[in-house]
Design a protein around this motif. Structure first.
Motif, short mmCIF file in Angstrom:
data_model
loop_
_atom_site.label_atom_id
_atom_site.label_comp_id
_atom_site.label_asym_id
_atom_site.label_seq_id
_atom_site.Cartn_x
_atom_site.Cartn_y
_atom_site.Cartn_z
N ALA A 48 0.92 -1.28 0.00
CA ALA A 48 -0.14 -0.17 0.03
C ALA A 48 0.77 1.18 0.06
O ALA A 48 2.07 1.28 0.42
CB ALA A 48 -0.86 -0.05 1.28
N PRO A 49 0.37 2.41 -0.65
CA PRO A 49 1.18 3.60 -0.51
C PRO A 49 1.34 4.01 1.11
O PRO A 49 2.46 4.73 1.33
CB PRO A 49 0.19 4.30 -1.36
CG PRO A 49 -0.49 3.89 -2.09
CD PRO A 49 -0.81 2.48 -1.48
N ALA A 50 0.64 3.47 1.78
CA ALA A 50 0.54 4.21 3.15
C ALA A 50 1.75 3.38 3.99
O ALA A 50 2.19 3.86 5.06
CB ALA A 50 -0.52 3.69 3.86
N TYR A 51 2.44 2.39 3.54
CA TYR A 51 3.66 1.75 3.95
C TYR A 51 4.77 2.21 3.60
O TYR A 51 5.87 1.82 3.10
CB TYR A 51 3.69 0.31 3.25
CG TYR A 51 2.45 -0.67 3.79
CD1 TYR A 51 1.55 -0.30 4.70
CD2 TYR A 51 2.13 -1.59 3.16
CE1 TYR A 51 0.39 -0.68 4.95
CE2 TYR A 51 1.00 -2.52 3.58
CZ TYR A 51 -0.23 -2.06 4.22
OH TYR A 51 -1.06 -2.61 4.70
N THR A 72 -2.47 -4.04 -3.90
CA THR A 72 -2.29 -2.62 -3.40
C THR A 72 -3.50 -1.84 -2.90
O THR A 72 -4.62 -2.51 -3.21
CB THR A 72 -1.14 -1.84 -4.19
OG1 THR A 72 -0.87 -0.54 -3.44
CG2 THR A 72 -2.08 -1.07 -5.54
N LYS A 73 -3.18 -0.74 -2.37
CA LYS A 73 -4.45 -0.25 -1.84
C LYS A 73 -4.58 1.27 -2.17
O LYS A 73 -3.53 1.84 -2.55
CB LYS A 73 -4.62 -0.31 -0.14
CG LYS A 73 -4.32 -1.67 -0.05
CD LYS A 73 -4.41 -2.06 1.72
CE LYS A 73 -4.17 -3.40 2.06
NZ LYS A 73 -2.60 -3.68 1.77
N SER A 75 -4.96 5.27 -1.15
CA SER A 75 -4.50 6.34 -0.27
C SER A 75 -6.07 6.90 0.43
O SER A 75 -6.80 7.06 -0.37
CB SER A 75 -3.47 7.24 -0.62
OG SER A 75 -2.57 6.90 -1.13
N THR A 90 -6.88 9.80 -6.79
CA THR A 90 -6.84 8.20 -6.85
C THR A 90 -6.48 7.79 -7.64
O THR A 90 -5.43 6.79 -7.40
CB THR A 90 -8.42 7.91 -6.31
OG1 THR A 90 -8.69 8.37 -5.07
CG2 THR A 90 -8.31 6.39 -6.29
N THR A 93 -2.44 8.33 -7.71
CA THR A 93 -1.77 7.62 -6.77
C THR A 93 -1.82 6.27 -7.28
O THR A 93 -0.59 5.58 -7.16
CB THR A 93 -2.44 7.80 -5.48
OG1 THR A 93 -2.72 9.15 -5.18
CG2 THR A 93 -1.72 7.03 -4.45
N SER A 97 1.80 4.04 -7.98
CA SER A 97 2.09 2.97 -7.15
C SER A 97 2.54 1.70 -8.45
O SER A 97 3.47 1.04 -8.04
CB SER A 97 0.72 2.10 -6.61
OG SER A 97 0.46 2.88 -5.54
N HIS A 112 -8.53 0.99 1.23
CA HIS A 112 -7.81 0.80 2.47
C HIS A 112 -8.73 1.46 3.70
O HIS A 112 -8.65 0.70 4.74
CB HIS A 112 -6.19 1.49 2.32
CG HIS A 112 -5.47 1.06 3.26
ND1 HIS A 112 -4.05 1.25 3.30
CD2 HIS A 112 -5.52 0.04 4.21
CE1 HIS A 112 -3.19 0.66 4.22
NE2 HIS A 112 -4.04 -0.20 4.75
N HIS A 113 -9.24 2.53 3.68
CA HIS A 113 -9.96 3.14 4.62
C HIS A 113 -11.30 3.32 4.51
O HIS A 113 -11.72 4.07 3.66
CB HIS A 113 -9.51 4.63 5.08
CG HIS A 113 -7.80 4.40 5.23
ND1 HIS A 113 -7.54 4.57 6.67
CD2 HIS A 113 -6.78 4.48 4.47
CE1 HIS A 113 -5.91 4.51 6.66
NE2 HIS A 113 -5.63 4.38 5.58
#
Length: 298
Positions: A48-51, A72-73, A75, A90, A93, A97, A112-113
């Protein structure tokens, strides 16, 4: 069996997991982990981009012709209302990725959220997912959830083709509620994460933070039962998830190559084994949902 394992990569870019005392691995260690995963025949890779910089690390060091199915997910949307610009962001992003990962497409893209889907204008997120699939950037679209309520929210917006959810010998909510059976009846691909409960199930119960006092006895009983059947705690955790027929992939995270080797060996040893392990009568979800743990317990 190993083809149903997935390598989680949150540890590559973040200090992640309550049992992690060493911090994130060095880049050379990440490279070695990725090579070993491919050589062993592990089937999936979750990122995921959050990682942090995890995706770019993967792109630099994942062997060519690896055969891994990458998920992947998206953001998160920081604003209270989702607008058309967020949908465009989105897609931007996600394109980034793919660039970081050095691939043209991935197996799955997940929201992801889930809370973003409750916001006004959430249709812009859904539209972006649909466009990503139409452009050939992903084979499946879906959602990462913590519980049935979050899944219901996602399903009110679109039909997920892939759902990632928590499952372990302590957290059996998805099984007991019939959620897993329903998803499989609908043809949804299901990935299980948190099979070690961020490492809590692998720790000596007496060494867990005080926060976990109400579930220490449950964890001790699980470990004792696995020991009685000839399994290590690691192999027991893996056996529970891998023998669940509705689970397509079991996501595991490691910080060191030696940890991945241990998981591969444990998965091989537990193949075909499904010991009956005691289920707790009732556990407060706060102990099962790592997003709700106090900072000192994570």
């Amino acid at each position: 069996m190993l083809s149903r394992l997935g390598l989680g990569t949150a540890q590559f870019g973040l200090d992640y997991g309550i049992s992690n005392r060493a911090g994130r691995p060095a880049e050379g260690e990440v490279a070695a982990i990725l090579v070993r995963a491919v050589q062993a025949g592990i089937g999936y890779l979750d990122t995921a981009p959050a990682y942090g910089d995890g995706e770019s690390l993967i792109g630099r060091h994942l062997p060519s012709r690896h055969g891994l199915r990458i998920v992947t997910k998206l953001s998160p949307v920081a604003d209270a209302t989702v607008e058309a610009k967020h949908g465009a962001a989105t897609l931007d992003t996600l394109a980034r990725s793919l660039e970081y990962l050095r691939v043209d497409r991935v197996h799955g893209v997940l929201v992801h959220h889930v809370a973003d889907l409750a916001k006004s204008g959430a249709e812009h997120i859904v539209d972006a997912l649909m466009q990503a699939r139409e452009r050939g950037w992903t084979d499946r679209i879906g959602v990462s959830i913590y519980d049935a309520e979050q899944l219901a929210l996602a399903e009110s917006r679109f039909q997920p083709q892939l759902v990632q959810l928590p499952l372990n010998a302590l957290d059996r909510r998805a099984i007991q509620s019939g959620l897993l059976a329903r998803l499989k009846a609908q043809g949804v691909e299901v990935h299980a994460r948190s099979v070690f409960l961020q490492g809590a199930l692998l720790m000596n119960p007496d060494e867990l933070p005080r926060f976990f006092a109400p579930v220490r006895e449950h964890i001790a009983r699980l470990q004792q039962r696995w020991s009685e059947t000839g399994l290590s705690t690691l192999a027991g955790c893996l056996a529970f998830a891998l023998q669940c027929p509705q689970i397509d992939a079991v996501i595991v995270g490691v910080n060191r190559l030696a940890e991945l080797d241990d998981i591969i060996a444990a998965a091989d040893r537990s193949s075909g084994m499904c010991p009956d392990v005691p289920a707790a009568a009732s556990i407060d979800p706060i102990y099962l949902d790592a997003s709700r743990w106090p900072a000192f317990a994570r």
